[in-house]
Design a protein around this motif. Structure first.
Motif, PDB file in Angstrom:
ATOM      1  N   LEU A  32      46.610  38.786  40.119  1.00 47.72           N
ATOM      2  CA  LEU A  32      46.491  39.388  39.013  1.00 47.72           C
ATOM      3  C   LEU A  32      45.337  40.849  39.373  1.00 47.72           C
ATOM      4  N   ALA A  33      44.671  40.412  39.810  1.00 50.74           N
ATOM      5  CA  ALA A  33      43.473  40.926  40.759  1.00 50.74           C
ATOM      6  C   ALA A  33      44.452  42.693  41.809  1.00 50.74           C
ATOM      7  N   GLU A  34      45.046  41.589  42.512  1.00 51.42           N
ATOM      8  CA  GLU A  34      46.405  42.801  43.028  1.00 51.42           C
ATOM      9  C   GLU A  34      46.947  43.577  41.874  1.00 51.42           C
ATOM     10  N   LYS A  35      47.365  43.389  40.728  1.00 50.88           N
ATOM     11  CA  LYS A  35      48.177  43.964  40.009  1.00 50.88           C
ATOM     12  C   LYS A  35      47.371  44.455  39.120  1.00 50.88           C
ATOM     13  N   LEU A  36      46.481  44.199  38.565  1.00 50.31           N
ATOM     14  CA  LEU A  36      45.341  45.113  38.333  1.00 50.31           C
ATOM     15  C   LEU A  36      44.689  46.578  38.905  1.00 50.31           C
ATOM     16  N   GLY A  37      44.706  46.531  40.462  1.00 50.71           N
ATOM     17  CA  GLY A  37      44.215  47.066  40.940  1.00 50.71           C
ATOM     18  C   GLY A  37      45.860  48.276  41.548  1.00 50.71           C
ATOM     19  N   VAL A  38      46.596  48.339  41.396  1.00 50.09           N
ATOM     20  CA  VAL A  38      47.599  49.093  41.282  1.00 50.09           C
ATOM     21  C   VAL A  38      48.404  49.216  40.194  1.00 50.09           C
ATOM     22  N   LEU A  39      47.869  48.500  39.010  1.00 50.02           N
ATOM     23  CA  LEU A  39      47.756  49.289  37.916  1.00 50.02           C
ATOM     24  C   LEU A  39      47.073  50.638  37.723  1.00 50.02           C
ATOM     25  N   ALA A  40      44.788  50.462  37.902  1.00 53.32           N
ATOM     26  CA  ALA A  40      43.900  50.917  37.798  1.00 53.32           C
ATOM     27  C   ALA A  40      44.507  52.446  38.785  1.00 53.32           C
ATOM     28  N   GLY A  41      45.210  52.406  39.834  1.00 54.95           N
ATOM     29  CA  GLY A  41      45.534  53.122  40.427  1.00 54.95           C
ATOM     30  C   GLY A  41      46.624  54.101  39.882  1.00 54.95           C
ATOM     31  N   GLU A  42      47.268  54.219  38.984  1.00 56.18           N
ATOM     32  CA  GLU A  42      48.206  54.885  38.193  1.00 56.18           C
ATOM     33  C   GLU A  42      47.383  55.364  36.735  1.00 56.18           C
ATOM     34  N   ALA A  82      40.170  31.745  30.677  1.00 57.62           N
ATOM     35  CA  ALA A  82      40.102  32.420  31.707  1.00 57.62           C
ATOM     36  C   ALA A  82      38.355  32.070  32.484  1.00 57.62           C
ATOM     37  N   ALA A  83      37.427  31.167  32.180  1.00 54.28           N
ATOM     38  CA  ALA A  83      36.002  31.378  32.543  1.00 54.28           C
ATOM     39  C   ALA A  83      36.260  29.713  32.612  1.00 54.28           C
ATOM     40  N   ALA A  84      36.737  28.828  32.419  1.00 50.45           N
ATOM     41  CA  ALA A  84      37.123  27.402  32.619  1.00 50.45           C
ATOM     42  C   ALA A  84      36.234  26.595  33.914  1.00 50.45           C
ATOM     43  N   THR A  85      35.933  27.908  35.385  1.00 52.75           N
ATOM     44  CA  THR A  85      35.567  26.509  36.069  1.00 52.75           C
ATOM     45  C   THR A  85      34.725  27.911  36.783  1.00 52.75           C
ATOM     46  N   PRO A  86      33.482  27.285  37.855  1.00 54.19           N
ATOM     47  CA  PRO A  86      32.520  27.992  38.680  1.00 54.19           C
ATOM     48  C   PRO A  86      33.492  29.318  39.440  1.00 54.19           C
ATOM     49  N   GLU A  87      34.584  28.843  40.508  1.00 56.59           N
ATOM     50  CA  GLU A  87      35.079  30.022  40.989  1.00 56.59           C
ATOM     51  C   GLU A  87      36.169  30.945  40.533  1.00 56.59           C
ATOM     52  N   ILE A  88      36.042  30.057  39.447  1.00 57.78           N
ATOM     53  CA  ILE A  88      37.034  31.691  37.978  1.00 57.78           C
ATOM     54  C   ILE A  88      35.682  32.251  37.611  1.00 57.78           C
ATOM     55  N   ARG A  89      35.113  31.915  36.984  1.00 56.80           N
ATOM     56  CA  ARG A  89      33.994  32.921  36.276  1.00 56.80           C
ATOM     57  C   ARG A  89      33.737  33.713  37.707  1.00 56.80           C
ATOM     58  N   ASN A  90      33.436  33.259  38.782  1.00 57.44           N
ATOM     59  CA  ASN A  90      32.275  33.771  39.649  1.00 57.44           C
ATOM     60  C   ASN A  90      33.756  35.144  40.275  1.00 57.44           C
ATOM     61  N   ARG A  91      35.116  34.647  40.286  1.00 56.21           N
ATOM     62  CA  ARG A  91      36.059  36.027  40.191  1.00 56.21           C
ATOM     63  C   ARG A  91      36.264  36.976  39.728  1.00 56.21           C
ATOM     64  N   LEU A  92      35.950  36.262  38.374  1.00 55.79           N
ATOM     65  CA  LEU A  92      35.837  37.457  37.166  1.00 55.79           C
ATOM     66  C   LEU A  92      34.444  38.011  37.745  1.00 55.79           C
ATOM     67  N   ILE A  93      33.688  37.746  37.403  1.00 55.04           N
ATOM     68  CA  ILE A  93      32.205  38.193  37.531  1.00 55.04           C
ATOM     69  C   ILE A  93      32.096  39.532  38.542  1.00 55.04           C
ATOM     70  N   GLY A  94      32.645  39.796  40.479  1.00 46.58           N
ATOM     71  CA  GLY A  94      33.169  40.244  41.285  1.00 46.58           C
ATOM     72  C   GLY A  94      34.437  41.421  40.836  1.00 46.58           C
ATOM     73  N   PRO A  96      35.086  43.787  38.887  1.00 48.95           N
ATOM     74  CA  PRO A  96      34.900  45.187  38.760  1.00 48.95           C
ATOM     75  C   PRO A  96      34.375  45.890  39.858  1.00 48.95           C
ATOM     76  N   GLY A  97      33.970  45.351  40.754  1.00 46.98           N
ATOM     77  CA  GLY A  97      33.599  45.737  42.044  1.00 46.98           C
ATOM     78  C   GLY A  97      35.124  45.658  43.131  1.00 46.98           C
ATOM     79  N   GLU A  98      35.802  44.488  42.882  1.00 45.84           N
ATOM     80  CA  GLU A  98      37.338  44.183  43.722  1.00 45.84           C
ATOM     81  C   GLU A  98      38.081  45.488  43.308  1.00 45.84           C
ATOM     82  N   LEU A  99      37.966  45.823  41.977  1.00 43.78           N
ATOM     83  CA  LEU A  99      39.058  46.695  41.446  1.00 43.78           C
ATOM     84  C   LEU A  99      38.105  48.446  41.673  1.00 43.78           C
TER      85      LEU A  99
END
Length: 104
Positions: A32-42, A82-94, A96-99
């Motif tokens: 999903l993050a990869e697809k959002l990155g592609v979308l953001a570029g378009e 979507a924020a059910a686990t610490p791993e998911i929360r940490n990934r979602l917190i990061g 914006p920077g990833e994108l």
């Protein structure tokens, strides 16, 4: 009681919510993050600003929720969040920077 067709017509996300679990969400986030990155570029500048605002707001909200307690357990209205686990929360917190969205 309404039949399944009526329920999903009124709320098409109800089946998605019922079928997703934390493992499925964790597995889906990288693609999903990869697809959002592609979308953001378009996107146009304005569209990118809106997406940035949404992703950054969600990240900041999750940061506030977990301040002082990294292993906090949250109660959500939906069967799975979507924020059910610490791993998911940490990934979602990061996310914006990833994108490539700047910090406020």
């Amino acid at each position: 009681m309404a039949n399944e067709t009526e329920v999903t017509t009124q709320n098409p996300d109800i089946l998605l919510d019922a079928e997703l679990d934390a493992a499925a969400l964790e597995a889906a986030l990288p693609s999903l993050a990869e697809k959002l990155g592609v979308l953001a570029g378009e996107l146009t500048v304005d569209e990118r600003a809106v997406l940035s605002s949404i992703v950054t707001s969600a990240s900041e909200h999750l940061q506030e929720l977990q301040k002082g307690n990294e292993e906090a357990l949250f109660v959500f209205a939906k069967p799975i969040s979507a924020a059910a686990t610490p791993e998911i929360r940490n990934r979602l917190i990061g996310l914006p920077g990833e994108l490539g969205f700047g910090e406020k």
